[in-house]
Design a protein around this motif. Structure first.
Motif, PDB file in Angstrom:
ATOM      1  N   GLU A   1     -10.622  -5.282  17.355  1.00 32.13           N
ATOM      2  CA  GLU A   1      -9.220  -4.923  16.836  1.00 32.13           C
ATOM      3  C   GLU A   1      -9.323  -5.280  15.413  1.00 32.13           C
ATOM      4  OE1 GLU A   1      -4.577  -5.392  18.047  1.00 32.13           O
ATOM      5  OE2 GLU A   1      -6.146  -4.533  19.344  1.00 32.13           O
ATOM      6  N   ASN A   2      -9.717  -6.100  15.134  1.00 32.76           N
ATOM      7  CA  ASN A   2      -9.804  -6.451  13.525  1.00 32.76           C
ATOM      8  C   ASN A   2     -10.569  -5.635  12.894  1.00 32.76           C
ATOM      9  OD1 ASN A   2      -8.552  -8.618  11.817  1.00 32.76           O
ATOM     10  ND2 ASN A   2     -10.554  -9.045  11.289  1.00 32.76           N
ATOM     11  N   MET A   3     -11.644  -5.068  13.463  1.00 30.79           N
ATOM     12  CA  MET A   3     -12.154  -3.898  12.788  1.00 30.79           C
ATOM     13  C   MET A   3     -11.742  -2.564  12.881  1.00 30.79           C
ATOM     14  SD  MET A   3     -16.043  -2.283  14.285  1.00 30.79           S
ATOM     15  CE  MET A   3     -14.975  -1.670  15.478  1.00 30.79           C
ATOM     16  N   ARG A   4     -11.117  -2.259  13.678  1.00 33.33           N
ATOM     17  CA  ARG A   4     -10.329  -0.987  13.893  1.00 33.33           C
ATOM     18  C   ARG A   4      -9.184  -0.892  12.926  1.00 33.33           C
ATOM     19  NH1 ARG A   4     -13.428   2.651  15.779  1.00 33.33           N
ATOM     20  NH2 ARG A   4     -14.391   2.194  18.169  1.00 33.33           N
ATOM     21  N   TYR A   5      -8.310  -2.319  12.791  1.00 34.52           N
ATOM     22  CA  TYR A   5      -7.414  -1.898  11.662  1.00 34.52           C
ATOM     23  C   TYR A   5      -7.856  -1.692  10.320  1.00 34.52           C
ATOM     24  CZ  TYR A   5      -3.364  -3.308  14.169  1.00 34.52           C
ATOM     25  OH  TYR A   5      -2.093  -3.439  15.028  1.00 34.52           O
ATOM     26  N   ALA A   6      -8.929  -2.258  10.019  1.00 34.02           N
ATOM     27  CA  ALA A   6      -9.647  -2.037   8.523  1.00 34.02           C
ATOM     28  C   ALA A   6     -10.377  -0.615   8.498  1.00 34.02           C
ATOM     29  CB  ALA A   6     -10.624  -3.142   8.249  1.00 34.02           C
ATOM     30  N   GLU A   7     -10.952  -0.219   9.601  1.00 34.25           N
ATOM     31  CA  GLU A   7     -11.279   1.298   9.577  1.00 34.25           C
ATOM     32  C   GLU A   7     -10.181   2.270   9.469  1.00 34.25           C
ATOM     33  OE1 GLU A   7     -14.298   3.849  12.281  1.00 34.25           O
ATOM     34  OE2 GLU A   7     -13.299   2.043  13.318  1.00 34.25           O
ATOM     35  N   LEU A   8      -9.023   2.037  10.183  1.00 32.49           N
ATOM     36  CA  LEU A   8      -8.121   3.032  10.441  1.00 32.49           C
ATOM     37  C   LEU A   8      -6.965   2.916   9.068  1.00 32.49           C
ATOM     38  CD1 LEU A   8      -7.562   3.187  14.160  1.00 32.49           C
ATOM     39  CD2 LEU A   8      -8.898   4.922  12.673  1.00 32.49           C
ATOM     40  N   LYS A   9      -7.000   2.033   8.595  1.00 29.20           N
ATOM     41  CA  LYS A   9      -6.051   1.824   7.344  1.00 29.20           C
ATOM     42  C   LYS A   9      -5.989   2.873   6.395  1.00 29.20           C
ATOM     43  CE  LYS A   9      -4.404  -1.522   4.137  1.00 29.20           C
ATOM     44  NZ  LYS A   9      -4.626  -3.106   3.343  1.00 29.20           N
ATOM     45  N   GLY A  10      -4.604   3.615   6.329  1.00 29.69           N
ATOM     46  CA  GLY A  10      -4.556   4.562   5.476  1.00 29.69           C
ATOM     47  C   GLY A  10      -4.742   6.043   6.053  1.00 29.69           C
ATOM     48  N   MET A  11      -5.457   5.914   7.371  1.00 31.48           N
ATOM     49  CA  MET A  11      -6.065   7.210   8.058  1.00 31.48           C
ATOM     50  C   MET A  11      -4.838   7.604   9.091  1.00 31.48           C
ATOM     51  SD  MET A  11      -8.528   7.878   6.080  1.00 31.48           S
ATOM     52  CE  MET A  11      -9.382   9.169   7.195  1.00 31.48           C
ATOM     53  N   LEU A  12      -4.607   6.358   9.753  1.00 32.84           N
ATOM     54  CA  LEU A  12      -3.552   6.569  10.880  1.00 32.84           C
ATOM     55  C   LEU A  12      -2.454   5.856  10.584  1.00 32.84           C
ATOM     56  CD1 LEU A  12      -5.620   6.724  14.000  1.00 32.84           C
ATOM     57  CD2 LEU A  12      -4.369   8.859  12.977  1.00 32.84           C
ATOM     58  N   THR A  13      -1.096   6.230  11.181  1.00 37.36           N
ATOM     59  CA  THR A  13       0.077   5.255  10.873  1.00 37.36           C
ATOM     60  C   THR A  13      -0.274   3.955  11.937  1.00 37.36           C
ATOM     61  OG1 THR A  13       1.440   6.999  10.414  1.00 37.36           O
ATOM     62  CG2 THR A  13       2.360   5.066  11.131  1.00 37.36           C
ATOM     63  N   LEU A  14      -0.228   2.923  11.145  1.00 29.45           N
ATOM     64  CA  LEU A  14      -0.391   1.544  12.157  1.00 29.45           C
ATOM     65  C   LEU A  14       0.437   0.537  11.475  1.00 29.45           C
ATOM     66  CD1 LEU A  14      -4.246   1.172  11.920  1.00 29.45           C
ATOM     67  CD2 LEU A  14      -2.983   1.867  13.786  1.00 29.45           C
ATOM     68  N   PRO A  15       0.866  -0.569  12.322  1.00 31.61           N
ATOM     69  CA  PRO A  15       1.377  -1.674  11.982  1.00 31.61           C
ATOM     70  C   PRO A  15       0.951  -2.438  10.768  1.00 31.61           C
ATOM     71  CG  PRO A  15       1.523  -1.909  14.334  1.00 31.61           C
ATOM     72  CD  PRO A  15       0.449  -0.679  13.995  1.00 31.61           C
ATOM     73  N   GLU A  16       1.540  -2.997   9.881  1.00 30.41           N
ATOM     74  CA  GLU A  16       1.029  -3.716   8.803  1.00 30.41           C
ATOM     75  C   GLU A  16       0.360  -5.204   9.257  1.00 30.41           C
ATOM     76  OE1 GLU A  16       2.078  -5.782   4.629  1.00 30.41           O
ATOM     77  OE2 GLU A  16       3.546  -4.780   5.766  1.00 30.41           O
ATOM     78  N   VAL A  17      -0.841  -5.368   8.937  1.00 28.14           N
ATOM     79  CA  VAL A  17      -1.335  -6.746   9.319  1.00 28.14           C
ATOM     80  C   VAL A  17      -1.036  -7.666   8.252  1.00 28.14           C
ATOM     81  CG1 VAL A  17      -3.584  -8.028   9.811  1.00 28.14           C
ATOM     82  CG2 VAL A  17      -3.438  -5.848  10.501  1.00 28.14           C
ATOM     83  N   LEU A  18      -0.093  -8.764   8.928  1.00 33.33           N
ATOM     84  CA  LEU A  18       0.228  -9.887   8.057  1.00 33.33           C
ATOM     85  C   LEU A  18      -0.559 -10.966   7.953  1.00 33.33           C
ATOM     86  CD1 LEU A  18       4.091  -9.846   9.138  1.00 33.33           C
ATOM     87  CD2 LEU A  18       2.787  -8.620   7.362  1.00 33.33           C
ATOM     88  N   HIS A  19      -1.548 -11.129   8.962  1.00 35.58           N
ATOM     89  CA  HIS A  19      -2.289 -12.339   9.185  1.00 35.58           C
ATOM     90  C   HIS A  19      -3.172 -12.167  10.209  1.00 35.58           C
ATOM     91  CE1 HIS A  19      -3.870 -16.518   9.196  1.00 35.58           C
ATOM     92  NE2 HIS A  19      -3.570 -16.720  10.272  1.00 35.58           N
ATOM     93  N   SER A  20      -4.635 -12.543  10.020  1.00 30.25           N
ATOM     94  CA  SER A  20      -5.605 -12.440  11.030  1.00 30.25           C
ATOM     95  C   SER A  20      -6.484 -13.958  10.718  1.00 30.25           C
ATOM     96  CB  SER A  20      -6.580 -11.152  10.608  1.00 30.25           C
ATOM     97  OG  SER A  20      -7.417 -11.154  11.808  1.00 30.25           O
ATOM     98  N   GLU A  21      -6.861 -14.272  11.830  1.00 29.18           N
ATOM     99  CA  GLU A  21      -7.647 -15.514  11.978  1.00 29.18           C
ATOM    100  C   GLU A  21      -8.410 -15.264  13.423  1.00 29.18           C
ATOM    101  OE1 GLU A  21      -5.516 -19.191  13.745  1.00 29.18           O
ATOM    102  OE2 GLU A  21      -4.782 -18.453  11.637  1.00 29.18           O
ATOM    103  N   PRO A  22      -9.665 -15.872  13.656  1.00 30.41           N
ATOM    104  CA  PRO A  22     -10.091 -15.640  14.778  1.00 30.41           C
ATOM    105  C   PRO A  22      -9.253 -15.776  16.281  1.00 30.41           C
ATOM    106  CG  PRO A  22     -11.829 -16.846  13.489  1.00 30.41           C
ATOM    107  CD  PRO A  22     -10.224 -16.644  12.707  1.00 30.41           C
ATOM    108  N   GLY A  23      -9.188 -14.836  17.100  1.00 28.34           N
ATOM    109  CA  GLY A  23      -8.322 -15.064  17.974  1.00 28.34           C
ATOM    110  C   GLY A  23      -6.788 -14.581  18.093  1.00 28.34           C
ATOM    111  N   LEU A  24      -6.439 -14.259  16.710  1.00 27.45           N
ATOM    112  CA  LEU A  24      -5.183 -13.890  16.635  1.00 27.45           C
ATOM    113  C   LEU A  24      -4.819 -12.849  15.202  1.00 27.45           C
ATOM    114  CD1 LEU A  24      -1.889 -14.681  16.690  1.00 27.45           C
ATOM    115  CD2 LEU A  24      -2.242 -16.433  14.877  1.00 27.45           C
ATOM    116  N   ILE A  25      -4.073 -12.157  15.667  1.00 31.33           N
ATOM    117  CA  ILE A  25      -3.524 -11.119  14.648  1.00 31.33           C
ATOM    118  C   ILE A  25      -2.005 -11.178  14.548  1.00 31.33           C
ATOM    119  CG2 ILE A  25      -3.506  -8.518  14.074  1.00 31.33           C
ATOM    120  CD1 ILE A  25      -6.246  -8.389  15.059  1.00 31.33           C
TER     121      ILE A  25
END
Length: 385
Positions: free
Chosen positions: A35-59
């Protein structure tokens, strides 16, 4: 319906650095990485929620108040069909496939949000994306759509028909997905549950009946009843007076009076109409419905207790109804602490990872002030409770 519920992961509304947010706690490290990878890959390409924080096991993402497509479907059943969200869903599937070559494997409509003002669909649960063609993804979604209860209504058929036409889905593909879905659901079913709501005893420290306390316009008792009903539980028992004021809730007096919570639990387990009982204290009115759903899914046999930060909550738990047989000798001579059960039956645990403030046990007027402050903060941010 339970807000923000995911079968795979724990998902809870939260306030993060002064913003309305959603915490997603992953059960599997690989899911978090995907999921972390997909958020980075799709940022600006599809409408997604803004990621406020990410750490192992938690987004942690910004909270999006738009309804899920499941809510949209339910509203269309009441108010009439519109093809706009289903056309937008087909468009999203095609665009997502063009952008990243992957699509969600899970056809759950709760994983899609509908922005009616913008006419757009937003997909969630990015960890479930895999290599799928648009027609294969659409077949899974159409199958899930048609399988929601009540199945096969005119609205569901029209919505599935829109997806089939726009994504060129063969009828046999939808039939095959429905068969697979039915087989999977029958394999994981653990049978029906009853619910026990313990009313909190004499409330000496509070100075009044806790069940009748109100929070954002609903009593503590009504909040707990609403949560277990959202889980699909219909056999609901209340230990102590007051439950009879709510329709279709059984009010049970203790068979052995003055035995504390175990006395009420014993009586209700004996009267339960199902082999498993979700037990919930009335004085934890903010415990998330999603946590209770995970607790029920985690249960296998005996007793399964919610645990957080190393602390166990034996009055937020699932008990097999036949546990009542070993309770009577423990309480016949007088009251006993609920934790004595752990010495007789090994407990299993569901580890809750969400906001601690939502598990506040309201025992005193000061607790009530803190609880109310939390509830009002969530309300001010537009977050579901």
């Amino acid at each position: 319906m339970i807000p923000l519920y995911s079968k795979r992961n724990q998902v809870y509304a939260a306030i993060y650095q002064g913003r309305a947010a959603v915490e997603k706690h992953f059960a599997d490290a690989g899911d978090w990485e995907r999921e972390n990878m997909r958020y980075a890959e799709l940022k600006g390409m599809l409408t997604l929620p803004e990621v406020l924080h990410s750490e192992p096991g938690l987004i942690v993402t910004a909270y999006c108040p738009q309804p899920t497509l499941m809510s949209v479907l339910e509203e269309q059943e009441r108010s009439g069909f519109s093809d706009r969200p289903w056309c937008a869903l087909a468009e999203w599937i095609q665009r997502c496939h063009t952008v990243c070559g992957a699509l969600p494997e899970d056809g759950n409509l709760r994983n899609f949000l509908w922005d009616s003002a913008g006419g757009q669909v937003m997909g969630l649960d990015l960890e479930s994306f895999c290599q799928l063609t648009p027609d294969a993804c659409g077949a899974g979604i159409a199958a899930a759509l048609l399988s929601y209860s009540p199945t096969g209504t005119a609205v569901k058929k029209r919505a599935a028909g829109v997806l089939a036409a726009l994504l060129k889905i063969p009828d046999q593909a939808v039939r095959k997905e429905r068969e697979r879905l039915q087989e999977r659901r029958s394999g994981v079913s653990s049978g029906p549950f009853s619910a026990v709501i313990l009313m909190g005893g004499r409330s000496r420290r509070m100075g009044r009946d806790k069940a009748g306390l109100t929070l954002l316009g609903r009593t503590f008792l009504q909040r707990q009843v609403d949560k277990v009903r959202a889980l699909g539980i219909r056999d609901i028992m209340v230990s102590g007076p007051g439950g009879g004021l709510i329709p279709d809730v059984r009010e049970l007096e203790d068979e052995l009076p003055q035995r504390g919570p175990l006395g009420g639990l014993y009586t209700c387990l004996r009267a339960a109409g199902n082999p498993r009982c979700l037990v919930l204290s009335v004085d934890v009115p903010l415990v998330p419905g999603g946590a209770l759903a995970h607790l029920c899914r985690r249960h296998s046999t005996g007793v399964t207790v919610l645990r957080h930060g190393g602390k166990t909550e034996p009055l937020i738990a699932v008990y097999d109804s036949d546990v009542s047989r070993m309770l009577r000798p423990l309480i016949e001579a007088g009251g006993a602490p609920v934790r004595i059960v752990e010495d007789r039956i090994p407990w299993e645990y569901f580890d809750y990872t969400g906001p601690e403030a939502l598990l506040l046990n309201c025992n005193t007027p000061e607790d009530c002030v803190r609880l109310t402050a939390t509830a009002r903060a969530y309300q001010a941010y537009g977050l579901p409770l």
